[in-house]
Design a protein around this motif. Structure first.
Motif, short mmCIF file in Angstrom:
data_model
loop_
_atom_site.label_atom_id
_atom_site.label_comp_id
_atom_site.label_asym_id
_atom_site.label_seq_id
_atom_site.Cartn_x
_atom_site.Cartn_y
_atom_site.Cartn_z
N ASP A 192 47.03 25.88 39.14
CA ASP A 192 46.54 25.06 38.02
C ASP A 192 45.11 24.60 38.28
OD1 ASP A 192 48.93 25.36 36.73
OD2 ASP A 192 49.75 23.42 37.34
N TYR A 193 44.81 24.24 39.51
CA TYR A 193 43.46 23.79 39.87
C TYR A 193 42.47 24.93 39.65
CZ TYR A 193 39.65 21.93 42.75
OH TYR A 193 38.44 21.47 43.21
N GLN A 239 36.53 25.67 32.92
CA GLN A 239 35.29 24.91 32.84
C GLN A 239 34.06 25.82 32.94
OE1 GLN A 239 35.34 21.85 35.84
NE2 GLN A 239 36.96 20.68 34.86
N VAL A 240 34.07 26.72 33.92
CA VAL A 240 32.92 27.63 34.09
C VAL A 240 32.78 28.52 32.86
CG1 VAL A 240 31.94 29.46 35.48
CG2 VAL A 240 33.13 27.59 36.60
N TYR A 241 33.89 29.04 32.38
CA TYR A 241 33.84 29.95 31.23
C TYR A 241 33.31 29.23 29.99
CZ TYR A 241 35.36 33.50 27.89
OH TYR A 241 35.40 34.46 26.91
N GLU A 283 38.66 38.65 33.06
CA GLU A 283 39.56 39.58 33.72
C GLU A 283 40.53 38.85 34.65
OE1 GLU A 283 37.13 42.43 35.67
OE2 GLU A 283 36.41 43.37 33.81
N LEU A 284 39.99 37.89 35.42
CA LEU A 284 40.85 37.10 36.30
C LEU A 284 41.84 36.27 35.49
CD1 LEU A 284 38.37 35.75 39.01
CD2 LEU A 284 40.22 37.37 39.35
N ALA A 285 41.35 35.65 34.42
CA ALA A 285 42.23 34.80 33.61
C ALA A 285 43.33 35.61 32.96
CB ALA A 285 41.40 34.08 32.55
N ILE A 311 45.88 32.84 32.12
CA ILE A 311 45.19 31.58 31.87
C ILE A 311 44.48 31.68 30.53
CG2 ILE A 311 43.38 30.01 32.65
CD1 ILE A 311 43.95 30.98 35.50
N ALA A 312 44.74 30.75 29.64
CA ALA A 312 44.08 30.74 28.33
C ALA A 312 42.67 30.19 28.47
CB ALA A 312 44.88 29.89 27.35
#
Length: 220
Positions: A40-41, A48-50, A92-94, A99-100
């Motif tokens: 989750d962290y 935030q970065v995205y 890609e990671l999300a 992760i939405a």
């Protein structure tokens, strides 16, 4: 006797038995909860970065199209390439981790974008550079935090790779802002001595230096 007192050992044993029966939590479950918290962290920082990146891209597009300074346009292109590549990798990671990701910039970044659309000339350049120094610093800080504290090896590797690149562009934005910011724009722009002509306070060198900024007058 029915009221005979029980020994401390017997009481402790009874309490332990009650706790074990009422809350049977295994080490596996505890480890699973910790892993979920770590994931989750990672997800929060990725988002935030995205999302910050969406604002960086939108503002850089305006500067790349409308700035009258070649070096400001060059910096805007650097921001575009860097942030688009980063956001592509983040997506890609999300996607792999389900992760939405946000679909639009933050409200505060949209407000900055709307203000930037109304500006022209040096006012546009000054505003863009000031906001880039702040925005890229935020991005760099989050990336370094992910590199140090991320739980997923792929997330850490991406952050470790991208943080120094983002910080390098932030430094270029800071140097360029010193060169082009008007005096009234704040302490980043050096205030020249009133007895000396300010021959370089508002100029960007265009002598074929390959984008390097000569800001010696304001770096001391």
């Amino acid at each position: 006797m029915g009221n005979r007192m029980r020994s401390p050992a017997a009481v402790a044993g009874s309490v332990l038995a009650i706790l074990v029966i009422s809350a049977p939590v295994s080490f596996a479950e505890m480890n699973s909860s910790a892993a979920e918290a770590s994931a989750d962290y990672d997800g929060i920082l990725l988002q935030q970065v995205y999302q910050r990146g969406l604002g960086e891209i939108a503002q850089a597009e305006i500067a790349a199209q409308r700035s009258e300074h070649p070096q400001v346009r060059e910096l805007a292109q650097l921001v575009l390439v860097q942030q688009r590549n980063l956001n592509r990798a983040l997506k890609e990671l999300a996607d792999r981790q389900r992760i939405a990701l946000p679909a639009a910039p933050l409200d505060e970044d949209r407000q900055v974008l709307e203000r930037l659309r109304t500006l022209h000339g040096q006012a546009l350049d000054s505003s863009f550079l000031r906001d880039r120094v702040q925005g890229l610093m935020r991005q760099t800080n989050i990336l370094y935090k992910l590199a140090a504290q991320g739980s997923d090896p792929a997330v850490r590797a991406l952050a470790e790779n991208q943080a120094p690149r983002m910080d390098e562009i932030r430094q270029r934005a800071l140097e360029l802002r010193v060169a082009v910011a008007p005096i009234e724009d704040g302490p980043v722009g050096a205030v020249p001595n009133a007895s000396q002509p300010a021959e370089t306070s508002g100029e960007i060198p265009g002598d074929g230096t390959g984008g390097r900024v000569n800001a010696t007058s304001s770096s001391n």
